[in-house]
Write a protein that holds these residues in place. Structure first.
Motif, PDB file in Angstrom:
ATOM      1  N   ARG A  57     -38.562  -8.132 -27.367  1.00 52.06           N
ATOM      2  CA  ARG A  57     -37.301  -7.632 -27.909  1.00 52.06           C
ATOM      3  C   ARG A  57     -36.980  -6.230 -27.381  1.00 52.06           C
ATOM      4  NH1 ARG A  57     -38.229  -7.895 -34.059  1.00 52.06           N
ATOM      5  NH2 ARG A  57     -36.335  -6.571 -34.014  1.00 52.06           N
ATOM      6  N   ILE A  58     -37.994  -5.371 -27.328  1.00 47.21           N
ATOM      7  CA  ILE A  58     -37.772  -4.008 -26.826  1.00 47.21           C
ATOM      8  C   ILE A  58     -37.461  -4.025 -25.335  1.00 47.21           C
ATOM      9  CG2 ILE A  58     -38.858  -1.772 -26.428  1.00 47.21           C
ATOM     10  CD1 ILE A  58     -40.407  -2.162 -29.025  1.00 47.21           C
ATOM     11  N   ARG A  59     -38.171  -4.875 -24.581  1.00 48.03           N
ATOM     12  CA  ARG A  59     -37.899  -4.972 -23.147  1.00 48.03           C
ATOM     13  C   ARG A  59     -36.453  -5.420 -22.912  1.00 48.03           C
ATOM     14  NH1 ARG A  59     -42.125  -7.219 -21.558  1.00 48.03           N
ATOM     15  NH2 ARG A  59     -43.001  -5.590 -20.194  1.00 48.03           N
ATOM     16  N   ASP A  60     -36.004  -6.398 -23.676  1.00 47.93           N
ATOM     17  CA  ASP A  60     -34.628  -6.887 -23.548  1.00 47.93           C
ATOM     18  C   ASP A  60     -33.630  -5.780 -23.892  1.00 47.93           C
ATOM     19  OD1 ASP A  60     -32.635  -9.170 -23.337  1.00 47.93           O
ATOM     20  OD2 ASP A  60     -32.278  -8.540 -25.407  1.00 47.93           O
ATOM     21  N   LEU A  61     -33.915  -5.031 -24.948  1.00 45.17           N
ATOM     22  CA  LEU A  61     -33.027  -3.954 -25.372  1.00 45.17           C
ATOM     23  C   LEU A  61     -32.939  -2.864 -24.305  1.00 45.17           C
ATOM     24  CD1 LEU A  61     -32.865  -2.428 -28.913  1.00 45.17           C
ATOM     25  CD2 LEU A  61     -32.974  -0.925 -26.942  1.00 45.17           C
ATOM     26  N   ILE A 115     -41.926   0.736 -23.069  1.00 43.95           N
ATOM     27  CA  ILE A 115     -41.844  -0.047 -24.308  1.00 43.95           C
ATOM     28  C   ILE A 115     -42.550   0.686 -25.448  1.00 43.95           C
ATOM     29  CG2 ILE A 115     -42.587  -2.196 -25.409  1.00 43.95           C
ATOM     30  CD1 ILE A 115     -42.182  -3.563 -22.684  1.00 43.95           C
ATOM     31  N   LYS A 116     -43.762   1.180 -25.175  1.00 44.95           N
ATOM     32  CA  LYS A 116     -44.517   1.891 -26.207  1.00 44.95           C
ATOM     33  C   LYS A 116     -43.820   3.182 -26.615  1.00 44.95           C
ATOM     34  CE  LYS A 116     -49.030   0.064 -24.818  1.00 44.95           C
ATOM     35  NZ  LYS A 116     -50.354   0.396 -24.205  1.00 44.95           N
ATOM     36  N   SER A 117     -43.254   3.876 -25.644  1.00 47.62           N
ATOM     37  CA  SER A 117     -42.543   5.116 -25.945  1.00 47.62           C
ATOM     38  C   SER A 117     -41.351   4.846 -26.844  1.00 47.62           C
ATOM     39  CB  SER A 117     -42.099   5.781 -24.641  1.00 47.62           C
ATOM     40  OG  SER A 117     -41.337   6.939 -24.909  1.00 47.62           O
ATOM     41  N   TYR A 118     -40.586   3.813 -26.537  1.00 48.96           N
ATOM     42  CA  TYR A 118     -39.423   3.472 -27.365  1.00 48.96           C
ATOM     43  C   TYR A 118     -39.879   3.072 -28.766  1.00 48.96           C
ATOM     44  CZ  TYR A 118     -35.118   1.326 -28.983  1.00 48.96           C
ATOM     45  OH  TYR A 118     -34.004   1.012 -29.723  1.00 48.96           O
ATOM     46  N   TYR A 119     -40.946   2.311 -28.833  1.00 43.80           N
ATOM     47  CA  TYR A 119     -41.486   1.859 -30.124  1.00 43.80           C
ATOM     48  C   TYR A 119     -41.895   3.055 -30.988  1.00 43.80           C
ATOM     49  CZ  TYR A 119     -44.891  -0.180 -33.382  1.00 43.80           C
ATOM     50  OH  TYR A 119     -45.596  -0.531 -34.506  1.00 43.80           O
TER      51      TYR A 119
END
Length: 260
Positions: A219-223, A197-201
């Motif tokens: 939201r990021i986890r769902d994505l 999640i942090k990496s994507y963020y």
């Protein structure tokens, strides 16, 4: 039409009971076995022309997809090879790089995309029956439901009627695909790590616009879970077992042109 050469006609002056029995026998002729037009001697009205992961594709369903892809083939050959429509455009003689071969390739790929999603959705319990015959019946019932709702002054969402089966087919498929991806994502979302999640963020534009709070993490986890679900479906589509019945498909083309 039943063969009458072996039928004896009873004269009008004969016994009324014999006349009634003879008429009954005539009425029963369509049910007798061994006739030339027995249902077993006829080809099915909607034969199976392909299977994908052992799920059947009927001729009618194939035509739905073919109609969807035909304009794309016209566009491709005009833009890439400057070839316009002409007599013989859809001929087998156009060869392996011609319009008909391209169309069949597009239809095959689209059917794989659709049937893998339908098969997975059936396995997940999202839909009990994925046959084309059932979808046709659902199409008729849905239009009847919408018509009755309108007559009763009720609110309906979407069109008043699905005027084309193709529209209903793809509407149903889009909804089913969305529900499948949500179900598959739910299965994997617990395995999405905080590091992911942090990496994507940090790699996205989100870092410059919003703090990484609890809501954004959800939201990021769902994505990320839906991305994994899409990859899972794509992998299954790439490895799908496909059988196309070439003999039957030869009779399914957008247009038959007269011989030159």
């Amino acid at each position: 039409m039943p063969m009458l050469s072996n039928i004896r006609v009873i004269p009008q002056s004969g016994c009324p009971l014999r006349r009634r029995i003879s008429l009954c026998m005539l009425a029963l002729l369509p049910c007798l076995p061994g006739r030339a037009d027995n249902a077993g001697d006829r080809a099915p009205a909607d034969p199976i022309v392909a299977t994908i992961n052992q799920e059947p594709v009927s001729a009618a369903e194939y035509r739905i997809i073919m109609g969807r892809k035909t304009p794309l083939v016209y566009s491709y050959f005009k833009s890439e090879k400057d070839i316009d429509d002409h007599l013989g455009y859809w001929s087998e003689t156009s060869g392996p790089n011609g319009p008909l071969a391209k169309l069949r390739e597009m239809v095959r790929d689209e059917l794989v995309r659709i049937k893998v999603v339908q098969g997975l959705a059936k396995e997940k319990g999202l839909i009990p029956d994925i046959s084309f015959a059932t979808l046709q019946n659902d199409y008729t019932r849905e239009n009847a439901r919408r018509r009755a709702a309108l007559e009763a002054g009720e609110v309906i969402y979407g069109p008043q009627q699905y005027l084309r089966l193709e529209t209903y087919y793809y509407t149903r498929f889009g909804d089913l695909r969305y529900r499948l991806l949500c179900a598959l994502a739910k299965d994997v979302e617990a395995g999405i790590s905080e590091e992911s999640i942090k990496s994507y963020y940090n790699e996205s534009l989100m870092a410059s616009h919003a703090p990484l709070d609890a809501d954004l993490k959800i939201r990021i986890r769902d994505l990320l879970a839906k991305k994994q679900a899409e990859k899972q479906v794509e992998a299954l589509q790439a490895s799908a077992q496909v059988e196309m019945k070439a003999e039957l498909l030869r009779g399914i083309i957008p247009r038959v042109d007269p011989a030159p």
